[in-house]
Write a protein that holds these residues in place. Structure first.
Motif, PDB file in Angstrom:
ATOM      1  N   VAL A 201      11.580  -6.694  17.563  1.00 40.56           N
ATOM      2  CA  VAL A 201      10.738  -7.090  17.234  1.00 40.56           C
ATOM      3  C   VAL A 201      10.643  -6.966  15.684  1.00 40.56           C
ATOM      4  N   SER A 202      10.250  -8.654  15.104  1.00 50.55           N
ATOM      5  CA  SER A 202      10.718  -9.110  13.853  1.00 50.55           C
ATOM      6  C   SER A 202       8.851  -8.167  12.771  1.00 50.55           C
ATOM      7  N   ILE A 203       9.505  -7.765  11.728  1.00 51.50           N
ATOM      8  CA  ILE A 203       8.565  -6.396  11.476  1.00 51.50           C
ATOM      9  C   ILE A 203       8.381  -6.964   9.723  1.00 51.50           C
ATOM     10  N   THR A 204       6.702  -7.042   9.456  1.00 51.91           N
ATOM     11  CA  THR A 204       6.095  -7.033   8.198  1.00 51.91           C
ATOM     12  C   THR A 204       4.855  -5.841   8.194  1.00 51.91           C
ATOM     13  N   ILE A 205       5.165  -5.830   6.746  1.00 54.42           N
ATOM     14  CA  ILE A 205       3.870  -4.320   6.779  1.00 54.42           C
ATOM     15  C   ILE A 205       3.526  -4.806   5.577  1.00 54.42           C
ATOM     16  N   HIS A 206       1.744  -4.174   5.415  1.00 55.60           N
ATOM     17  CA  HIS A 206       1.494  -3.835   4.467  1.00 55.60           C
ATOM     18  C   HIS A 206       2.027  -2.876   3.215  1.00 55.60           C
ATOM     19  N   ALA A 207       2.572  -2.826   2.598  1.00 52.33           N
ATOM     20  CA  ALA A 207       2.818  -1.814   1.421  1.00 52.33           C
ATOM     21  C   ALA A 207       2.890  -1.970  -0.193  1.00 52.33           C
ATOM     22  N   GLY A 208       2.777  -0.391  -0.400  1.00 51.74           N
ATOM     23  CA  GLY A 208       3.273  -1.642  -2.078  1.00 51.74           C
ATOM     24  C   GLY A 208       2.109  -1.907  -2.497  1.00 51.74           C
ATOM     25  N   GLU A 209       0.208  -1.875  -2.269  1.00 53.78           N
ATOM     26  CA  GLU A 209      -0.543  -2.073  -2.253  1.00 53.78           C
ATOM     27  C   GLU A 209      -1.702  -1.545  -3.445  1.00 53.78           C
ATOM     28  N   ALA A 210      -1.756  -0.945  -2.782  1.00 54.39           N
ATOM     29  CA  ALA A 210      -3.324   0.178  -3.443  1.00 54.39           C
ATOM     30  C   ALA A 210      -3.267   1.419  -2.588  1.00 54.39           C
ATOM     31  N   SER A 211      -2.141   2.174  -3.008  1.00 54.11           N
ATOM     32  CA  SER A 211      -2.009   3.632  -3.209  1.00 54.11           C
ATOM     33  C   SER A 211      -0.864   3.903  -4.004  1.00 54.11           C
ATOM     34  N   GLU A 212      -1.599   5.549  -4.386  1.00 56.30           N
ATOM     35  CA  GLU A 212      -0.398   6.133  -5.638  1.00 56.30           C
ATOM     36  C   GLU A 212       1.024   6.615  -4.564  1.00 56.30           C
ATOM     37  N   ASN A 213       1.680   6.082  -3.774  1.00 56.74           N
ATOM     38  CA  ASN A 213       2.990   6.270  -3.277  1.00 56.74           C
ATOM     39  C   ASN A 213       3.519   4.795  -3.216  1.00 56.74           C
ATOM     40  N   ALA A 214       3.017   3.630  -3.640  1.00 54.78           N
ATOM     41  CA  ALA A 214       2.872   1.951  -2.924  1.00 54.78           C
ATOM     42  C   ALA A 214       4.611   1.782  -3.096  1.00 54.78           C
ATOM     43  N   THR A 215       5.622   2.370  -4.473  1.00 53.96           N
ATOM     44  CA  THR A 215       6.345   2.065  -4.014  1.00 53.96           C
ATOM     45  C   THR A 215       7.439   2.586  -2.946  1.00 53.96           C
ATOM     46  N   GLU A 216       7.297   4.028  -3.172  1.00 52.91           N
ATOM     47  CA  GLU A 216       7.701   4.564  -1.694  1.00 52.91           C
ATOM     48  C   GLU A 216       7.446   4.233  -1.066  1.00 52.91           C
ATOM     49  N   ASN A 217       6.370   3.746  -0.484  1.00 55.85           N
ATOM     50  CA  ASN A 217       6.729   3.116   0.620  1.00 55.85           C
ATOM     51  C   ASN A 217       6.882   1.646   0.949  1.00 55.85           C
ATOM     52  N   VAL A 218       7.200   1.297  -0.136  1.00 57.84           N
ATOM     53  CA  VAL A 218       7.948   0.005   0.311  1.00 57.84           C
ATOM     54  C   VAL A 218       9.405   0.360   0.566  1.00 57.84           C
ATOM     55  N   ARG A 219       9.992   0.584  -0.288  1.00 62.28           N
ATOM     56  CA  ARG A 219      11.221   1.634   0.053  1.00 62.28           C
ATOM     57  C   ARG A 219      11.641   2.100   1.376  1.00 62.28           C
ATOM     58  N   ARG A 220      10.620   3.112   1.954  1.00 59.88           N
ATOM     59  CA  ARG A 220      10.299   3.218   3.508  1.00 59.88           C
ATOM     60  C   ARG A 220       9.952   1.906   4.477  1.00 59.88           C
ATOM     61  N   ALA A 221       8.987   1.065   4.004  1.00 59.61           N
ATOM     62  CA  ALA A 221       9.257  -0.110   4.718  1.00 59.61           C
ATOM     63  C   ALA A 221      10.138  -0.775   4.842  1.00 59.61           C
ATOM     64  N   VAL A 222      11.533  -1.380   4.001  1.00 58.85           N
ATOM     65  CA  VAL A 222      12.465  -1.849   3.910  1.00 58.85           C
ATOM     66  C   VAL A 222      14.071  -0.846   4.995  1.00 58.85           C
ATOM     67  N   LYS A 223      13.653   0.380   4.321  1.00 57.60           N
ATOM     68  CA  LYS A 223      15.302   1.048   4.870  1.00 57.60           C
ATOM     69  C   LYS A 223      14.687   2.196   6.157  1.00 57.60           C
ATOM     70  N   GLU A 224      13.837   2.364   5.945  1.00 59.16           N
ATOM     71  CA  GLU A 224      13.365   3.532   7.572  1.00 59.16           C
ATOM     72  C   GLU A 224      12.817   2.625   8.530  1.00 59.16           C
TER      73      GLU A 224
END
Length: 465
Positions: A271-294
């Protein structure tokens, strides 16, 4: 022929009036008629727009007045899971609205620069729509018409079918009149299909799991799998929306595990995946990394804060991740960290993405809640950020490549965009066509020029400028 000439004259007059108005506003002096004509005529692609964030509050106000019993669908009080201990007195707030303008202001969010304030708006109007299948079908049809009016030829609209059947608080279901998420999907799809057939554009669907309802995560994927092969308006992808707390395994384990397991199964099912991440969170950049890699996301919703990390910028660029950029939303949610948006638009994260070769396209996110439109995102990109028409053209090409649609649909969209580029001498080298494809493009361009452009959000408030 006379009718077409009259429409052209009206359109030209409207363009001149808009440009004249904008020329008197700070930061808009360079914006001209040629820019506006480009935005009106260019076929667009929109990948990040929420159906529930697109419901016209003026229409809902009229509907409420025609159906006054609907007032009792509103909860007396709604607890806010994203603001523990806080609640909204929803019914009283709506009862106190004596005019359409007051209701409109209650349902829209400008100037707060807060993701939570934006989420609060949904608690005002969603109860009016929830479980009303006829109204949902009508609103879905209206959504398609508004996309067509802006010459948006391909859209992926996202929503949670479960949120239209129940609330975040789990107190909106009615055992005497049960409405299932499947019935919600069927009603929305009927409206989308009717619109697509009438206006001859393509609108596919993305299902959203919602951070604050982990019990909806796996059922959302089940429904996506069931409807991924529907002939018209299929479900082409999955998302997690309404906050990034679900990434926090330690702080919110009850949110993390169900969403993580849902995404891992989605990956297994291709299933194709898009995720809200890196928007308004203290861990924004880490959330983007996890969204991509994990999590296996090929697209990131927003992701503005990647510009704070060279490592994440390079990860996104190297892995060819597409960023869904929503300029107005980035200001209103606080996703773009800046002190003075009016003067800092040239430093918007989209400019960094462009300079670093990151794929991105523009979308409107929640156009009704932010009282904006896709067309205004393009206007801001040109007049405020300083992007060129070629930059916007390239962003649309990027959007086509990142879309969760068939190769045949992508080929058609490329041809239609290339037709516009050939006619207007806006070129992107890798979408040039030859032979029969070029002739098909000319036909597609002629079709696009017969469509009527209309931006329902106009110059009624200085907040746009």
């Amino acid at each position: 022929m006379a009718k077409e000439a009259s429409k052209d004259h009206e359109g030209s007059h409207e363009v001149k009036r808009l440009i004249r108005y904008l020329s008197e506003r700070p930061g808009w002096q360079s914006y001209n008629e040629s820019d506006e004509e480009f935005i009106r005529e260019c076929p667009k692609v929109e990948l990040h727009v929420h159906l529930d964030g697109s419901f016209d509050p003026d229409f809902l106000w009229k509907y409420l007045n025609e159906n006054p019993d609907k007032l009792y669908c509103l909860p007396v009080k709604a607890d806010l899971p994203w603001e523990p201990g806080q609640s909204l007195e929803v019914r009283k707030l709506v009862e106190d609205c004596s005019t359409q303008r007051k209701f409109h202001n209650l349902c829209t969010c400008r100037g707060n620069r807060s993701l939570k304030a934006m989420l609060n708006c949904f608690e005002i109007f969603l109860p009016l729509v929830r479980r009303d299948l006829h109204l949902l079908e009508q609103l879905a049809h209206d959504f398609v018409q508004r996309q067509w009016e802006q010459n948006t030829v391909y859209t992926e609209v996202r929503y949670s079918p479960f949120l239209f059947a129940d609330s975040f608080q789990g107190d909106a279901s009615d055992p005497n009149n049960p409405i299932s998420a499947e019935q919600i999907y069927e009603a929305v799809t009927r409206g989308l299909v009717r619109g697509c057939q009438k206006f001859t554009i393509t609108v596919n669907q993305i299902f959203c799991a919602l951070t604050w309802r982990p019990d909806w995560a796996m059922p959302t994927l089940d429904m996506a799998l069931e409807h991924r092969k529907d002939e018209i308006c299929p479900v082409v992808g999955i998302d997690i929306a309404a906050g990034e707390e679900h990434f926090d395994e330690d702080g919110y384990p009850e949110l993390f595990r169900p969403h993580y397991e849902m995404i891992q199964r989605a990956k297994d099912e291709n299933v194709s995946i898009t995720i809200h991440a890196g928007e308004a969170s203290e861990n924004a950049t880490e959330n983007v990394r996890r969204a991509v890699k994990e999590y296996g996301a090929k697209r990131i919703g927003h992701g503005y804060r990647i510009v704070k990390s060279e490592e994440i910028i390079e990860l996104v660029r190297h892995d060819k991740i597409h960023m869904e950029v929503c300029p107005t939303s980035s200001v209103e949610t606080g996703g773009w960290e800046c002190d003075d948006p009016d003067s800092e638009w040239p430093t918007h994260p989209a400019m960094t993405m462009k300079q670093r070769g990151i794929s991105f396209s523009f979308s409107s996110d929640d156009p009704a809640v932010f009282h904006t439109s896709l067309a205004w995102q393009y206007r801001v990109a040109i007049a405020k950020m300083g992007m060129s028409r070629e930059d916007l053209f390239r962003s649309i090409v990027n959007g086509i490549e990142a879309a969760f649609c068939s190769d045949a649909t992508k080929t058609y969209l490329r041809e239609r965009l290339d037709a516009y580029g050939l006619a207007k001498k806006v070129r992107v080298a890798d979408v040039q066509l030859q032979g029969e494809g070029r002739q098909s493009s000319r036909s597609a361009y002629r079709r696009s020029m017969t469509e009527t452009f209309a931006d329902r959000v106009y110059v009624t408030k200085s907040q746009y400028f």
